[in-house]
Scaffold this active site. Structure first.
Site, PDB file in Angstrom:
ATOM      1  N   ASP A  62      -4.233   3.581  -2.877  1.00  0.00           N
ATOM      2  CA  ASP A  62      -5.283   4.094  -2.000  1.00  0.00           C
ATOM      3  C   ASP A  62      -5.815   5.428  -2.510  1.00  0.00           C
ATOM      4  O   ASP A  62      -5.079   6.419  -2.583  1.00  0.00           O
ATOM      5  CB  ASP A  62      -4.746   4.282  -0.587  1.00  0.00           C
ATOM      6  CG  ASP A  62      -4.340   2.961   0.054  1.00  0.00           C
ATOM      7  OD1 ASP A  62      -5.217   2.116   0.254  1.00  0.00           O
ATOM      8  OD2 ASP A  62      -3.136   2.784   0.339  1.00  0.00           O
ATOM      9  N   SER A  70       0.872  -1.168   0.000  1.00  0.00           N
ATOM     10  CA  SER A  70       0.000   0.000   0.000  1.00  0.00           C
ATOM     11  C   SER A  70       0.909   1.218   0.000  1.00  0.00           C
ATOM     12  O   SER A  70       1.697   1.407   0.923  1.00  0.00           O
ATOM     13  CB  SER A  70      -0.895  -0.009   1.241  1.00  0.00           C
ATOM     14  OG  SER A  70      -1.567   1.224   1.372  1.00  0.00           O
ATOM     15  N   MET A  78     -11.525   4.424  -1.289  1.00  0.00           N
ATOM     16  CA  MET A  78     -12.109   4.866  -0.026  1.00  0.00           C
ATOM     17  C   MET A  78     -12.801   6.201  -0.275  1.00  0.00           C
ATOM     18  O   MET A  78     -12.356   7.262   0.158  1.00  0.00           O
ATOM     19  CB  MET A  78     -11.015   4.961   1.042  1.00  0.00           C
ATOM     20  CG  MET A  78     -10.509   3.597   1.459  1.00  0.00           C
ATOM     21  SD  MET A  78      -9.075   3.656   2.563  1.00  0.00           S
ATOM     22  CE  MET A  78      -7.759   3.670   1.359  1.00  0.00           C
ATOM     23  N   HIS A 131      -1.280  -1.738  -4.615  1.00  0.00           N
ATOM     24  CA  HIS A 131      -2.526  -1.366  -3.954  1.00  0.00           C
ATOM     25  C   HIS A 131      -2.509   0.150  -3.812  1.00  0.00           C
ATOM     26  O   HIS A 131      -1.742   0.708  -3.026  1.00  0.00           O
ATOM     27  CB  HIS A 131      -2.582  -2.060  -2.585  1.00  0.00           C
ATOM     28  CG  HIS A 131      -3.818  -1.816  -1.790  1.00  0.00           C
ATOM     29  ND1 HIS A 131      -4.918  -2.639  -1.851  1.00  0.00           N
ATOM     30  CD2 HIS A 131      -4.119  -0.848  -0.891  1.00  0.00           C
ATOM     31  CE1 HIS A 131      -5.850  -2.206  -1.022  1.00  0.00           C
ATOM     32  NE2 HIS A 131      -5.386  -1.112  -0.430  1.00  0.00           N
ATOM     33  N   GLY A 158      -2.323  -2.375   9.082  1.00  0.00           N
ATOM     34  CA  GLY A 158      -1.429  -2.832  10.138  1.00  0.00           C
ATOM     35  C   GLY A 158      -0.791  -4.174   9.865  1.00  0.00           C
ATOM     36  O   GLY A 158      -0.330  -4.846  10.791  1.00  0.00           O
ATOM     37  N   GLY A 174      -8.357   5.249   6.163  1.00  0.00           N
ATOM     38  CA  GLY A 174      -8.140   6.675   6.065  1.00  0.00           C
ATOM     39  C   GLY A 174      -6.715   7.118   6.278  1.00  0.00           C
ATOM     40  O   GLY A 174      -6.263   8.078   5.673  1.00  0.00           O
ATOM     41  N   PHE A 175      -5.984   6.425   7.150  1.00  0.00           N
ATOM     42  CA  PHE A 175      -4.615   6.820   7.447  1.00  0.00           C
ATOM     43  C   PHE A 175      -3.737   5.580   7.588  1.00  0.00           C
ATOM     44  O   PHE A 175      -4.193   4.539   8.078  1.00  0.00           O
ATOM     45  CB  PHE A 175      -4.543   7.630   8.755  1.00  0.00           C
ATOM     46  CG  PHE A 175      -5.228   8.964   8.662  1.00  0.00           C
ATOM     47  CD1 PHE A 175      -4.538  10.084   8.229  1.00  0.00           C
ATOM     48  CD2 PHE A 175      -6.559   9.098   9.008  1.00  0.00           C
ATOM     49  CE1 PHE A 175      -5.180  11.310   8.138  1.00  0.00           C
ATOM     50  CE2 PHE A 175      -7.203  10.321   8.923  1.00  0.00           C
ATOM     51  CZ  PHE A 175      -6.503  11.437   8.489  1.00  0.00           C
ATOM     52  N   GLY A 176      -2.483   5.686   7.181  1.00  0.00           N
ATOM     53  CA  GLY A 176      -1.536   4.599   7.344  1.00  0.00           C
ATOM     54  C   GLY A 176      -0.959   4.577   8.746  1.00  0.00           C
ATOM     55  O   GLY A 176      -1.075   5.529   9.515  1.00  0.00           O
ATOM     56  N   HIS A 189      -7.917   0.944  -4.389  1.00  0.00           N
ATOM     57  CA  HIS A 189      -8.697   0.833  -3.155  1.00  0.00           C
ATOM     58  C   HIS A 189      -9.442   2.151  -2.976  1.00  0.00           C
ATOM     59  O   HIS A 189      -8.878   3.156  -2.536  1.00  0.00           O
ATOM     60  CB  HIS A 189      -7.786   0.546  -1.971  1.00  0.00           C
ATOM     61  CG  HIS A 189      -8.525   0.366  -0.688  1.00  0.00           C
ATOM     62  ND1 HIS A 189      -7.895   0.260   0.525  1.00  0.00           N
ATOM     63  CD2 HIS A 189      -9.864   0.249  -0.417  1.00  0.00           C
ATOM     64  CE1 HIS A 189      -8.803   0.113   1.485  1.00  0.00           C
ATOM     65  NE2 HIS A 189      -9.994   0.121   0.928  1.00  0.00           N
ATOM     66  N   ASP A 223      -6.060  -5.755   4.964  1.00  0.00           N
ATOM     67  CA  ASP A 223      -5.430  -4.452   4.791  1.00  0.00           C
ATOM     68  C   ASP A 223      -5.541  -3.662   6.083  1.00  0.00           C
ATOM     69  O   ASP A 223      -6.635  -3.421   6.587  1.00  0.00           O
ATOM     70  CB  ASP A 223      -6.127  -3.699   3.647  1.00  0.00           C
ATOM     71  CG  ASP A 223      -5.534  -2.324   3.396  1.00  0.00           C
ATOM     72  OD1 ASP A 223      -4.434  -2.033   3.908  1.00  0.00           O
ATOM     73  OD2 ASP A 223      -6.172  -1.533   2.670  1.00  0.00           O
ATOM     74  N   MET A 255     -10.830  -5.016   6.171  1.00  0.00           N
ATOM     75  CA  MET A 255     -10.010  -3.988   6.799  1.00  0.00           C
ATOM     76  C   MET A 255      -9.716  -4.355   8.249  1.00  0.00           C
ATOM     77  O   MET A 255     -10.632  -4.701   9.004  1.00  0.00           O
ATOM     78  CB  MET A 255     -10.713  -2.633   6.746  1.00  0.00           C
ATOM     79  CG  MET A 255     -10.973  -2.096   5.342  1.00  0.00           C
ATOM     80  SD  MET A 255      -9.456  -1.824   4.400  1.00  0.00           S
ATOM     81  CE  MET A 255      -8.641  -0.560   5.406  1.00  0.00           C
ATOM     82  N   SER A 305       2.951   0.677   5.830  1.00  0.00           N
ATOM     83  CA  SER A 305       4.151   1.262   6.421  1.00  0.00           C
ATOM     84  C   SER A 305       5.164   0.211   6.870  1.00  0.00           C
ATOM     85  O   SER A 305       6.378   0.442   6.786  1.00  0.00           O
ATOM     86  CB  SER A 305       3.771   2.169   7.604  1.00  0.00           C
ATOM     87  OG  SER A 305       2.976   1.476   8.548  1.00  0.00           O
ATOM     88  N   MET A 325      -8.515   8.354  -1.686  1.00  0.00           N
ATOM     89  CA  MET A 325      -9.344   8.892  -0.607  1.00  0.00           C
ATOM     90  C   MET A 325      -9.869  10.261  -1.021  1.00  0.00           C
ATOM     91  O   MET A 325      -9.126  11.064  -1.596  1.00  0.00           O
ATOM     92  CB  MET A 325      -8.535   9.014   0.680  1.00  0.00           C
ATOM     93  CG  MET A 325      -7.874   7.725   1.118  1.00  0.00           C
ATOM     94  SD  MET A 325      -6.929   7.952   2.644  1.00  0.00           S
ATOM     95  CE  MET A 325      -6.089   6.373   2.744  1.00  0.00           C
TER      96      MET A 325
END
Length: 227
Positions: free
Chosen positions: A41, A14, A75, A39, A180, A149-151, A73, A178, A144, A201, A43
Site C-alpha cells: 500500500d 496487505s 493510493m 499487496h 476488511g 487510507g487506513f487498515g 496499490h 480489498d 474496495m 489486519s 499512500m
C-alpha cells in the site's frame, strides 16, 4: 510469477498493519505462510489522509524477496508520476485508482510501457460501470470494500454487488477485493466472485497465518468451482 491464471484464487497480505520496522522479515514470513503475492500500500497523504512509503522502500525490499510478485496499490494523486520509479524499484503490478487520474487510459498505457501489469481500483462510492471502457486494457480490477487510507476498517458488504456484476460479465477477469477481508467476510467475497483476495489486519494479526490463508483459499476455490 504471473498473477493471472485462468481466474484462479490468489491471496495476498496487505502489509499496512505489519511491523514496518521489520518489513522484509514480515513479508518473507507471509510468503512462507502461503501468500501468492504481496499487496504493498502506497499512500501520499493527498489522495488518502495517510502516508506510508514510496519506491525507495520497494527497491530495498526487492533483492530480499527475489521472485515474489509485488502489487503496488497506489493510493496517490496523479498516479502517472510514480510509475517509472516503481518500475525501476522492481514492482510487478501497478494498481491505481480510477478517481485519482484525469486520463485512466493514458495511465494504463504508461504502466504497460514501463513493463508492469496494470490494475484499476475503485472506491466504495464509485459506480462499477466506470471501469467498463478499460477492461480490455487491464489485468485486474480492485474493488474496495472500505474507504482507502487506513487498515482495520469495517467491511462494507454493500460494495459486493460490484464484484458480482463484473464476474457475471467477465468470467475470466481477475477481480480483487480489498478492505476488511478475513475469515469472517471471505465467504461473502467468494460468493460474489472475487478471486484476488487482499487481507490486511485479519491475516497479519491472526495467530496462525498459514491456516488462515489455507482456510480462505479453500473457500474461494470452492466458490470458483461452482461457477
Amino acid at each position: 510469477m504471473a498473477l493471472s491464471s485462468g481466474c484462479s484464487c490468489r491471496l495476498a497480505p496487505s502489509i499496512l498493519n505489519a511491523d514496518l520496522s521489520n518489513l522484509a522479515v514480515e513479508c518473507q514470513n507471509l510468503v512462507d505462510a502461503g501468500s501468492d503475492y504481496l499487496h504493498l500500500d502506497v499512500m501520499d497523504g493527498h489522495f488518502v489522509p495517510n502516508l506510508t512509503f514510496g519506491h525507495p522502500v520497494v527497491k530495498c525490499l526487492r533483492p530480499k524477496l527475489p521472485g515474489v510478485f509485488f502489487e503496488m496499490h497506489m493510493m496517490v494523486s496523479d498516479p502517472e508520476k510514480w510509475i517509472e520509479g516503481m518500475a525501476d524499484a522492481g514492482a510487478n503490478m501497478y494498481t491505481f485508482h480510477y478517481e485519482a487520474t484525469k486520463d485512466p487510459a493514458a495511465c494504463i498505457h504508461k504502466i504497460r510501457e514501463a513493463g508492469m501489469k496494470a490494475g484499476m481500483g475503485i472506491n466504495p462510492p464509485t459506480d462499477v460501470e466506470v471501469v467498463l471502457p478499460y477492461i480490455d486494457l487491464l489485468d485486474c480490477v480492485l474493488v474496495m470494500t472500505v474507504n482507502p487510507g487506513f487498515g482495520g476498517q469495517k467491511f462494507m458488504a454493500e460494495c459486493l454487488p460490484k464484484i458480482q456484476f463484473l464476474r457475471e460479465k467477465f468470467i475470466n477477469l481477475d477481480i480483487g477485493v480489498d478492505g476488511g477481508v478475513g475469515p469472517s467476510t471471505i465467504q461473502e467475497c467468494a460468493d460474489a466472485g472475487a478471486n484476488l483476495i487482499v487481507s490486511g489486519s485479519a491475516l497479519i494479526q491472526h495467530k496462525n497465518r498459514k491456516q488462515c490463508i489455507a482456510d480462505m483459499r479453500s473457500i474461494v476455490d470452492q466458490a470458483l468451482q461452482r461457477r
